[in-house]
Design an enzyme around this catalytic site. Sequence first.
Site, PDB file in Angstrom:
ATOM      1  N   GLU A   1      -0.341  15.262   4.017  1.00 28.09           N
ATOM      2  CA  GLU A   1      -1.633  15.662   4.599  1.00 28.09           C
ATOM      3  C   GLU A   1      -1.488  16.891   5.497  1.00 28.09           C
ATOM      4  O   GLU A   1      -2.113  17.014   6.551  1.00 28.09           O
ATOM      5  CB  GLU A   1      -2.272  14.475   5.339  1.00 28.09           C
ATOM      6  CG  GLU A   1      -2.555  13.301   4.421  1.00 28.09           C
ATOM      7  CD  GLU A   1      -2.956  12.030   5.141  1.00 28.09           C
ATOM      8  OE1 GLU A   1      -3.328  12.109   6.327  1.00 28.09           O
ATOM      9  OE2 GLU A   1      -2.891  10.943   4.521  1.00 28.09           O
TER      10      GLU A   1
ATOM     11  N   GLU B   1      -2.145   7.358  -1.001  1.00 27.16           N
ATOM     12  CA  GLU B   1      -2.840   6.506  -0.039  1.00 27.16           C
ATOM     13  C   GLU B   1      -4.300   6.415  -0.441  1.00 27.16           C
ATOM     14  O   GLU B   1      -4.967   7.435  -0.611  1.00 27.16           O
ATOM     15  CB  GLU B   1      -2.784   7.084   1.381  1.00 27.16           C
ATOM     16  CG  GLU B   1      -1.508   6.884   2.128  1.00 27.16           C
ATOM     17  CD  GLU B   1      -1.645   7.323   3.580  1.00 27.16           C
ATOM     18  OE1 GLU B   1      -2.695   7.024   4.199  1.00 27.16           O
ATOM     19  OE2 GLU B   1      -0.708   7.977   4.074  1.00 27.16           O
TER      20      GLU B   1
END
Length: 274
Positions: free
Chosen positions: A103, A207
């Site tokens: 991320e 995720e």
Amino acid sequence: MPAEPGQVMLGAYLGLSGHSLAQSLALRRSQLGRDQRIVHQFWGFGETLPRRRPDIGGATLMISWHGVRYADITGGGSDRRIAAAARNLAAQGKPLLLRWGWEMNGDWFAWGGAANGKDPGGYVTVWRRLHRIFREEGADNVAWVWSPNWNSSPDASWNRMQRYYPGDDYVDWVGVSGYDFYRESPSTLFDPVVNTYGDDKPIIITETAGIDFGGDSKARWIDDLSGYVRRTSPIEAVVWFDTDTHNDTNFRIDSTAGALAAYRKMARNARFQG
């Protein structure tokens, strides 16, 4: 270490209140009638990465390894730590997935571009340095997972996820994080990564979890995810964020009876038998 052709590896990060990893794996096995294909764990950059695999049976281990500010690596001050980590993971002797500095196109981690002078190129330099050191230490069992968030924050041209891509020679899997916090569909969350990288790399949803907005909303989103993955051939793995201990949000697959039934149906579908 791709899945079987046409099939998807289904796994999870397991953080269930009051349960050890072994207990969590046993609970999910009893509920789903199958084992996890990927078990996801998080490790700090300053922690000693494990030389021994956890007791996860035949599953593949995926380690999300926290990053640091780029200068802490590019100057060489972390080389010994990185080399030791590489040797430890090599000692496990089994294929594993390594997701470093995920991320990076968000503004919530120290290794994001926003916290490093708006310099995606610095992230690329760091990634390639890590990759080189692992190669020099013989960690050939490590598959590298480059894993942006589904959207960039801030939404600016310098912060586009493509600017952080280290190059095909340095990436084995392309991952993506995406949750339906604002009722996004799976295609909204994952199409940008699939469409950009799916022709060249296997895609892993590293995720994800459905949000309970009441009624059967979570179960319906799981059904939508299952359908989306079944018709999206570049996706070869899905890893659920299966926990009730994170930011007061219950991401567990069994938070409602309907959600568990939907997840069980997905887990038993032929596409998810990788």
